[in-house]
Structures are given as C-alpha cells and as structure tokens.
Design an enzyme around this catalytic site. Structure first.
Site, short mmCIF file in Angstrom:
data_model
loop_
_atom_site.label_atom_id
_atom_site.label_comp_id
_atom_site.label_asym_id
_atom_site.label_seq_id
_atom_site.Cartn_x
_atom_site.Cartn_y
_atom_site.Cartn_z
N TYR A 195 15.67 5.44 -6.92
CA TYR A 195 15.42 4.37 -7.90
C TYR A 195 14.28 4.73 -8.83
N ASP A 200 -12.59 -9.18 -0.65
CA ASP A 200 -11.73 -8.43 0.29
C ASP A 200 -12.19 -8.74 1.70
N ASN A 201 -11.24 -8.79 2.64
CA ASN A 201 -11.64 -9.01 4.05
C ASN A 201 -11.84 -7.67 4.78
N TYR A 207 8.36 -7.51 3.96
CA TYR A 207 7.34 -7.19 2.96
C TYR A 207 7.87 -7.49 1.55
N LYS A 224 0.83 -4.26 3.29
CA LYS A 224 1.80 -3.50 2.47
C LYS A 224 2.64 -2.48 3.23
N PHE A 249 6.04 0.75 -9.22
CA PHE A 249 6.98 1.69 -8.60
C PHE A 249 6.20 2.45 -7.51
N ASP A 283 -11.62 -13.68 3.42
CA ASP A 283 -10.16 -13.68 3.47
C ASP A 283 -9.64 -14.63 2.37
N ALA A 315 -4.79 -8.42 -2.88
CA ALA A 315 -4.96 -8.50 -1.42
C ALA A 315 -3.64 -8.78 -0.72
N ASN A 341 3.29 6.75 3.46
CA ASN A 341 3.79 7.21 2.17
C ASN A 341 3.68 8.72 2.03
N LYS A 358 6.88 -10.51 -1.44
CA LYS A 358 6.58 -10.32 -2.87
C LYS A 358 7.51 -11.19 -3.73
N SER A 379 6.11 -5.58 -6.60
CA SER A 379 6.57 -4.26 -6.20
C SER A 379 8.02 -4.08 -6.62
P1 NAD Z 1 -4.62 -1.53 0.09
O1 NAD Z 1 -4.29 -1.88 1.50
O2 NAD Z 1 -5.40 -0.30 -0.15
O3 NAD Z 1 -5.41 -2.76 -0.60
C1 NAD Z 1 -5.19 -4.10 -0.22
C2 NAD Z 1 -6.54 -4.70 0.10
O4 NAD Z 1 -6.36 -6.08 0.47
C3 NAD Z 1 -7.25 -4.02 1.27
O5 NAD Z 1 -8.55 -3.63 0.87
C4 NAD Z 1 -7.30 -5.10 2.37
O6 NAD Z 1 -8.48 -5.01 3.14
C5 NAD Z 1 -7.25 -6.37 1.54
N1 NAD Z 1 -6.66 -7.54 2.23
C6 NAD Z 1 -5.51 -7.60 2.94
N2 NAD Z 1 -5.30 -8.85 3.35
C7 NAD Z 1 -6.32 -9.60 2.90
C8 NAD Z 1 -6.67 -10.98 2.99
N3 NAD Z 1 -5.89 -11.84 3.66
N4 NAD Z 1 -7.80 -11.41 2.40
C9 NAD Z 1 -8.61 -10.56 1.72
N5 NAD Z 1 -8.34 -9.24 1.61
C10 NAD Z 1 -7.20 -8.77 2.18
O7 NAD Z 1 -3.25 -1.53 -0.73
P2 NAD Z 1 -2.94 -1.05 -2.21
O8 NAD Z 1 -2.07 0.13 -2.12
O9 NAD Z 1 -4.17 -1.00 -2.99
O10 NAD Z 1 -2.04 -2.27 -2.69
C11 NAD Z 1 -2.57 -3.35 -3.43
C12 NAD Z 1 -1.46 -4.34 -3.72
O11 NAD Z 1 -0.43 -3.68 -4.44
C13 NAD Z 1 -0.82 -4.92 -2.47
O12 NAD Z 1 -0.54 -6.28 -2.73
C14 NAD Z 1 0.47 -4.14 -2.34
O13 NAD Z 1 1.46 -4.88 -1.69
C15 NAD Z 1 0.81 -3.90 -3.80
N6 NAD Z 1 1.66 -2.71 -3.98
C16 NAD Z 1 1.26 -1.52 -3.48
C17 NAD Z 1 2.06 -0.39 -3.64
C18 NAD Z 1 1.68 0.93 -3.05
O14 NAD Z 1 2.54 1.77 -2.83
N7 NAD Z 1 0.40 1.20 -2.79
C19 NAD Z 1 3.28 -0.52 -4.33
C20 NAD Z 1 3.66 -1.75 -4.84
C21 NAD Z 1 2.83 -2.85 -4.66
C1 WQD Z 2 8.93 8.26 -1.00
C2 WQD Z 2 10.05 9.25 -0.72
C3 WQD Z 2 11.04 9.01 1.44
C4 WQD Z 2 7.44 10.12 3.70
C5 WQD Z 2 7.17 2.50 -0.32
C6 WQD Z 2 7.50 1.04 -0.23
C7 WQD Z 2 7.47 0.42 -1.60
C8 WQD Z 2 6.14 0.69 -2.28
C9 WQD Z 2 5.79 2.13 -2.27
C10 WQD Z 2 4.69 -1.16 -1.75
C11 WQD Z 2 11.26 8.64 -0.02
C12 WQD Z 2 10.34 10.34 1.34
C13 WQD Z 2 8.37 9.82 2.70
C14 WQD Z 2 7.63 11.30 4.48
C15 WQD Z 2 9.61 11.80 3.21
N1 WQD Z 2 5.06 0.04 -1.60
N2 WQD Z 2 9.42 10.65 2.45
N3 WQD Z 2 8.72 12.10 4.20
O1 WQD Z 2 9.50 4.32 0.62
O2 WQD Z 2 9.70 4.86 -1.85
O3 WQD Z 2 8.14 3.13 -1.13
O4 WQD Z 2 5.89 2.65 -0.94
O5 WQD Z 2 5.16 -2.02 -2.45
O6 WQD Z 2 7.68 -0.94 -1.42
O7 WQD Z 2 8.80 0.91 0.33
O8 WQD Z 2 7.59 5.44 -0.61
O9 WQD Z 2 6.10 7.36 -0.19
O10 WQD Z 2 7.23 6.22 1.78
O11 WQD Z 2 8.59 7.58 0.22
O12 WQD Z 2 10.56 12.55 2.99
O13 WQD Z 2 6.85 11.60 5.40
O14 WQD Z 2 9.55 10.25 0.19
O15 WQD Z 2 12.23 9.11 2.19
O16 WQD Z 2 12.40 9.27 -0.51
P1 WQD Z 2 8.87 4.45 -0.69
P2 WQD Z 2 7.29 6.66 0.35
#
Ligand code: NAD
Ligand code: WQD
Length: 334
Positions: free
Chosen positions: A300, A33-34, A150, A86, A179, A60, A83, A200, A154, A126
């Site tokens: 969804y 991780d970076n 974003y 997001k 999800f 990185d 990594a 979020n 993906k 995602s």
């Molecule tokens: P997070 O930000 O907590 O974790 C991602 C990690 O990647 C971080 O620790 C960051 O420091 C590291 N990173 C970023 N760019 C880097 C690089 N170039 N080289 C090395 N390290 C790097 O996020 P998360 O919520 O744990 O998400 C993990 C993965 O899941 C991401 O790819 C995200 O897009 C995907 N994802 C997350 C969600 C969500 O809602 N949390 C939903 C769907 C998909």
């Molecule tokens: C959830 C619901 C908002 C904040 C995002 C990314 C998705 C995935 C997960 C990475 C929605 C409502 C939210 C607030 C609110 N990430 N809301 N007040 O938008 O479904 O998904 O995170 O891949 O790609 O788009 O998640 O937690 O932001 O929102 O009312 O302060 O809560 O409108 O209905 P979302 P979220």
C-alpha cells in the site's frame, strides 16, 4: 502566526521531531507525556537542538484535570495529539488497553479542550485506518476498514472528531494519516529507539547493521509485488513533522474536520529498503526470508495530492536520506 501548542506524546518518536520543527518556526511548545514509551532524557537533547528549553509536564492524557491545568497555565491555543499506544500486534492481544488509552485518552483530552474553548486540534491517525486496499494508491475517500484494534482505535477517534466538528462550527480539526514513518533528525541526536525487539522494519535493519542483531527476517517473498516482498510508503520523520506545521497553518484559515494522507506517494519493497540501507551504511545486511507475518497487507501507498493541494506540503527527503539519517542516529546510540 506563532501559537502556544500542547504536544501530547511529545517525548515520543514523532512528537519530539515535530517539537523541533515547531519550536524552530517560533511557536511556544509544551510537551505532555506519561513516559510509558519514552524518556525525559530527551528534553536536554531537544534543548541542545533548538537552543531553548522546552517545558514538559509528566502526566497521562486520561487525567483530565491535569490536562485542564496544563492548558490554563500555559495559555494553550492548539493541541497536537500524538500520545497513545501503537503496537499493532499487542493491540490484538490487549484490545481493552488500546481502547482505554487511545479512545478514552482522546475523549479526556477533548473534554479538557472544551473547557478552555480551544478550537484547533491535530490528531495522529494512520494509514492503517484504510485496511485491505480496494484500490491503490489510497486517497482520503477510500473506505476505512481497519483490521486491528489499534487501527480501529484510530478510526473511532477520527469519527469522534468528525461528530465533534459537526456539533461546533468553530472547531478546526485535522486527522493526519501517516504512512510508514522512518528516519531521524539530521543531527543524529533524536530518532526512533524502540524498547526491546523492534516491531517495525527500519529500526530492526539499523540494529542488524550495527551488530546488535544477527539478521533480518523478511516476512514473505511470495506477495504479488515487484520482487515478492511487502511494499510500503516510507516517509521521513522530518517531512512528517513539517506536515504538522503545514496543517497548523491550514487550520488558521479553515474550520471543520479534515483528513490528510501524509506519505510520499511511492511504494518501496523490503528488498529495496534493505539495499538502500546497505548503500548508505556501506555494509551488508544479512537477511533470511521466512513466512508471511499474520495480518500483513501485500502493498500500500498513498495518494498525497490532497495534502499537496490544500496544505502546500509534500515530502522532500528520499529513501536514501531516510536510511542515512537512521544510520547516523543508530551509530550515536551505540
Ligand atoms: P511513540 O510511542 O514514540 O510516542 C507516543 C508517546 O505517547 C510516548 O512518548 C508515550 O510515552 C506517550 N503516551 C502513550 N500513552 C499515553 C498517555 N495515556 N498519556 C500520555 N502519554 C502517553 O510513538 P510514535 O511513533 O511517536 O507515534 C506517535 C503517534 O503517531 C501515535 O499516536 C501513533 O499511533 C501514531 N502513528 C505512528 C506511526 C508509526 O509508525 N510510528 C504510524 C502512524 C501513526
Ligand atoms: C514494513 C514491511 C513487513 C519487519 C506498521 C503498522 C502501521 C503503522 C506503521 C502505526 C512489511 C516487513 C517488517 C521485519 C519484515 N504504525 N517486515 N521484517 O506493518 O507496514 O506498519 O507500522 O500506525 O499501522 O501496521 O510496518 O515496519 O512493521 O513493516 O520483512 O522484521 O516490512 O512485512 O512489509 P507496517 P513494518
């Protein structure tokens, strides 16, 4: 079979929970991780939970040479690739940062993987790849029309992986479409701790509950849903972490490219989530309805049947457990 696994993004939210699950299953884990969105302070906590030190490389994923060196020196068999950047809103403002990090980063990692003849690769995709629903629940055959940079990052990486799998029949690739991941490890020691104002909803609710923020703004109550607020398929991060273990086991017996939804199959509205949290934290969450957030989809949720059938995986933890574990983590943070 125990494997040696490189977890990129391993100090982040989902990566760290997955590290716990895989380590406890007997796999040898290396985190890479970076630290752009996490801290190495988590390493001590992971050791406390798992009872063993977990090797960490600060670097990185775009540093192909360092990745190659790490793969070689730890004799890695499989990569789980978390990594990346997001934040959906930020990706609209800085699309090049997202393509450079998420797409170039994946290419760099895959080039490194090829030099070591590693065949197993799991990618954090995602549900956002689907875009506006043409039907619900989303199954894996639903067209992918991601609506933001974003989401497109993906989708592009998924397509790169598909082309790569066609070019080399030895490859074993899973794209896991998460999800809405929420919740925390049952110890309350690790969880989601975003820097600055949370994007979020779950960490936002938790910060309101603890008194760090005054109220939650609910983004719209005029959607065509049961109570007018947005509906999502929330998934407990420990269920999600276990989905990676199931996917790893699946890839032992299956080559090729595979996409799986990781979700519960059930949607909950913003108001239902607030009420579940209030029940678990025994408090009132002050909230105010404001206008819709640009780019939000009304509703969804997943069809999780493919993961159930092929991975033998489904979610076990309900919405109340997602809220209670978040609350335990938030209380320990403050
Ligand atoms: P997070 O930000 O907590 O974790 C991602 C990690 O990647 C971080 O620790 C960051 O420091 C590291 N990173 C970023 N760019 C880097 C690089 N170039 N080289 C090395 N390290 C790097 O996020 P998360 O919520 O744990 O998400 C993990 C993965 O899941 C991401 O790819 C995200 O897009 C995907 N994802 C997350 C969600 C969500 O809602 N949390 C939903 C769907 C998909
Ligand atoms: C959830 C619901 C908002 C904040 C995002 C990314 C998705 C995935 C997960 C990475 C929605 C409502 C939210 C607030 C609110 N990430 N809301 N007040 O938008 O479904 O998904 O995170 O891949 O790609 O788009 O998640 O937690 O932001 O929102 O009312 O302060 O809560 O409108 O209905 P979302 P979220």
């Amino acid at each position: 079979m125990a494997e040696r696994i490189l977890i990129t993004g391993g100090t982040g939210y989902i990566g760290s929970h997955t590290a716990v699950v895989l380590s406890q299953l007997g796999h040898d884990i290396v985190l890479y991780d970076n630290l752009s969105n996490s801290s190495d302070a988590i390493l001590d906590v992971l050791q406390e939970i798992t009872g063993k030190p977990i090797p960490f490389v600060k670097g990185d994923i775009r540093d192909t040479d360092l990745v190659i060196h790490t793969l070689k020196s730890h004799n890695i068999d499989a990569i789980i690739h978390f990594a990346g950047l997001k934040a959906v809103g930020e990706s609209v403002e800085k699309p090049l940062d997202y393509f450079a990090n998420n797409i170039q980063g994946a290419i760099s990692l895959l080039k490194a993987l090829q030099t070591q003849s590693i065949n197993t690769f799991i990618f954090s995709s995602s549900a956002t790849v689907y875009g506006e629903p043409q039907y619900l629940p989303f199954d894996e055959e639903h067209p992918t029309n991601a609506l933001t940079p974003y989401g497109r990052s993906k989708k592009h990486v998924e397509e790169i992986l598909k082309d790569l799998a066609s070019s080399n029949p030895a490859l074993r690739i899973s794209c896991l479409r998460y999800f809405n991941p929420v919740g925390a490890h049952e110890s309350g020691l690790i969880g989601e701790n975003p820097k600055g104002k949370p994007n979020n909803i779950m960490p936002f609710i938790a910060q309101v509950a603890i008194g760090d923020r005054e109220e939650l703004c609910v983004f719209g109550d005029d959607y065509p849903t049961s109570d007018g607020t947005g509906v999502r398929d929330y998934i407990h991060v420990m269920d999600l972490a276990e989905g990676h273990a199931s996917s790893l086991a699946f890839l032992e017996n299956n080559t090729g490219w595979h996409a799986f939804n990781l979700g519960s199959g059930t949607g909950f509205s913003v108001l239902e989530l607030i009420h579940a949290f209030e029940e678990e934290a025994n408090c009132t969450i002050p909230y105010r309805i404001i206008g819709r957030r640009a780019g939000d989809i009304a509703e969804y949720y997943s069809n999780p049947d493919k993961a159930a059938k092929l991975l033998g995986w489904k979610t076990k933890r309900n919405l109340n457990e997602m809220c209670s574990s978040t609350w335990q983590f938030q209380k320990k943070l403050n």
